[in-house]
Design a protein around this motif. Structure first.
Motif, short mmCIF file in Angstrom:
data_model
loop_
_atom_site.label_atom_id
_atom_site.label_comp_id
_atom_site.label_asym_id
_atom_site.label_seq_id
_atom_site.Cartn_x
_atom_site.Cartn_y
_atom_site.Cartn_z
N ILE A 13 -1.24 -5.98 -7.84
CA ILE A 13 -0.75 -5.26 -6.80
C ILE A 13 0.77 -5.31 -6.82
O ILE A 13 1.87 -5.88 -7.50
N PHE A 14 1.15 -3.66 -7.59
CA PHE A 14 2.59 -2.94 -7.90
C PHE A 14 3.27 -2.58 -6.31
O PHE A 14 2.73 -1.82 -5.40
N ARG A 15 4.63 -2.58 -6.52
CA ARG A 15 4.96 -1.81 -4.88
C ARG A 15 5.45 -0.73 -6.01
O ARG A 15 6.37 -0.38 -6.82
N ILE A 16 5.41 0.21 -5.60
CA ILE A 16 6.82 1.29 -6.14
C ILE A 16 7.25 2.38 -4.82
O ILE A 16 7.07 2.73 -3.40
N ALA A 17 8.50 1.87 -5.27
CA ALA A 17 9.90 2.34 -4.11
C ALA A 17 9.94 4.15 -4.30
O ALA A 17 9.10 4.54 -5.07
N LYS A 18 10.74 4.02 -2.75
CA LYS A 18 10.87 5.32 -3.18
C LYS A 18 10.93 7.16 -3.94
O LYS A 18 10.92 7.99 -3.86
N ASP A 19 11.76 5.70 -4.60
CA ASP A 19 12.38 6.48 -6.05
C ASP A 19 11.39 6.62 -6.78
O ASP A 19 11.95 7.44 -8.00
N GLY A 20 10.31 5.97 -7.07
CA GLY A 20 9.31 6.10 -8.01
C GLY A 20 9.03 4.79 -8.76
O GLY A 20 8.03 5.12 -9.65
N LYS A 21 10.18 4.22 -8.49
CA LYS A 21 9.87 2.74 -9.89
C LYS A 21 9.06 2.43 -9.12
O LYS A 21 8.61 1.25 -8.35
N THR A 22 8.58 0.85 -10.04
CA THR A 22 7.05 1.01 -10.07
C THR A 22 7.47 -0.62 -10.00
O THR A 22 7.92 -1.25 -11.79
N GLU A 23 6.96 -1.96 -9.48
CA GLU A 23 7.04 -3.04 -9.91
C GLU A 23 5.68 -4.08 -9.67
O GLU A 23 5.29 -3.20 -9.10
N ILE A 24 5.33 -5.07 -10.00
CA ILE A 24 4.42 -6.29 -9.95
C ILE A 24 4.91 -6.59 -8.41
O ILE A 24 6.41 -7.01 -8.59
N PHE A 25 4.15 -6.86 -7.47
CA PHE A 25 4.58 -7.19 -6.53
C PHE A 25 3.75 -8.69 -6.31
O PHE A 25 4.39 -9.50 -6.23
N ALA A 26 2.71 -9.00 -6.92
CA ALA A 26 1.96 -9.91 -6.66
C ALA A 26 1.19 -9.64 -7.62
O ALA A 26 -0.23 -8.48 -7.96
N GLN A 27 0.39 -10.88 -8.04
CA GLN A 27 -1.05 -11.31 -8.52
C GLN A 27 -2.27 -11.88 -7.99
O GLN A 27 -1.67 -13.07 -7.81
N VAL A 28 -3.33 -11.65 -7.83
CA VAL A 28 -4.44 -12.74 -7.39
C VAL A 28 -5.15 -13.42 -8.38
O VAL A 28 -5.45 -12.22 -9.79
N PRO A 29 -5.88 -14.42 -7.98
CA PRO A 29 -7.04 -14.54 -9.14
C PRO A 29 -7.88 -13.60 -8.96
O PRO A 29 -9.12 -13.58 -10.74
N GLU A 30 -8.51 -13.00 -8.44
CA GLU A 30 -9.76 -12.22 -8.45
C GLU A 30 -9.59 -10.98 -9.60
O GLU A 30 -8.27 -10.82 -9.85
N MET A 31 -10.53 -9.94 -10.36
CA MET A 31 -10.61 -9.18 -10.42
C MET A 31 -9.47 -8.47 -10.09
O MET A 31 -8.66 -7.46 -10.81
N ASP A 32 -10.31 -7.77 -8.92
CA ASP A 32 -9.60 -6.25 -8.54
C ASP A 32 -9.60 -6.56 -6.55
O ASP A 32 -9.78 -7.90 -6.21
N VAL A 33 -8.31 -5.65 -6.59
CA VAL A 33 -7.48 -5.92 -5.20
C VAL A 33 -8.24 -4.53 -4.78
O VAL A 33 -7.41 -3.21 -4.88
N THR A 34 -9.46 -4.77 -4.04
CA THR A 34 -9.97 -3.57 -3.03
C THR A 34 -9.63 -2.90 -2.01
O THR A 34 -9.93 -1.87 -1.41
N CYS A 35 -8.59 -3.47 -1.29
CA CYS A 35 -8.31 -3.14 0.03
C CYS A 35 -6.55 -3.93 0.43
O CYS A 35 -6.80 -4.69 0.06
N LEU A 36 -5.71 -3.26 1.07
CA LEU A 36 -4.59 -4.22 1.62
C LEU A 36 -4.60 -3.27 2.84
O LEU A 36 -5.19 -2.52 3.98
N ALA A 37 -3.80 -4.29 3.56
CA ALA A 37 -3.11 -4.12 5.63
C ALA A 37 -1.81 -5.01 5.21
O ALA A 37 -1.55 -5.49 4.66
N MET A 38 -1.26 -3.90 6.49
CA MET A 38 0.42 -5.01 6.21
C MET A 38 0.52 -5.28 8.04
O MET A 38 -0.22 -4.54 8.94
N ASP A 39 0.68 -6.16 8.72
CA ASP A 39 0.93 -6.83 10.18
C ASP A 39 2.45 -6.32 10.15
O ASP A 39 3.29 -5.21 9.63
#
Length: 170
Positions: A35-61
């Motif tokens: 999972i990558f975080r993309i800042a407003k200025d376009g800078k990209t960084e790895i935010f998290a990595q999970v054991p499964e292959m695919d991150v199919t959906c995201l939600a924020m509380d």
């Protein structure tokens, strides 16, 4: 409409994307479970990595905590901060296809191989609230009446599930 090009990371697949009201993007990828975080200025960084292959959906509380649905061996992860993820819910399903928060803070999860929807409380305890005849519920949203609208794979049925549990194909 105006389009802005965002340079993304070099990954095999971009599978999910979430944009916050503040303009920060989160990108779920495959086949590295990143999972990558993309800042407003376009800078990209790895935010998290999970054991499964695919991150199919995201939600924020409402507290700006990120949740990620994965496959295969679908699980939902709670990501409290950069690099701080923990398993939140494991429905023993192969795929988590969609996530949607309810007003009370509960999280809905659309899943496959069983073609179901789970409702998960804020502590991570979940129960199946709907089971379709198709083997995948691929997406879900709330309508203006707060009913759940869910789309399936297989025959491509769209369901309306009232909060009381009554479901109908529409």
């Amino acid at each position: 409409p105006r389009e802005d090009r965002i340079e993304g990371p070099t990954e095999d697949f971009y599978l999910s994307f979430l944009m916050t009201p503040e303009g920060i993007g989160y990108l779920g990828t495959g086949h590295g479970g990143k999972i990558f975080r993309i800042a407003k200025d376009g800078k990209t960084e790895i935010f998290a990595q999970v054991p499964e292959m695919d991150v199919t959906c995201l939600a924020m509380d409402k507290k700006d905590v990120l949740y990620a649905g994965t496959s295969p061996n679908g699980k939902i992860y709670k990501i409290a901060a950069k690099g701080k993820s923990s398993e939140f819910f494991d429905p023993s399903e192969k795929y988590i296809w969609g996530l949607q928060f309810l007003e009370d803070g509960s999280l809905l999860a659309a899943v496959g191989e069983s073609g179901a929807i789970y409702e998960i409380d804020p502590q991570g305890m979940g129960r199946m609230i709907f089971k379709a005849q198709e083997n995948h519920i691929l997406c879900l949203r709330l309508d203006k009446y707060r009913d759940i609208i869910a789309g399936s794979g297989g025959n491509g049925v769209v369901y309306r599930i009232a909060r009381g549990g009554k479901a109908a194909a529409i």
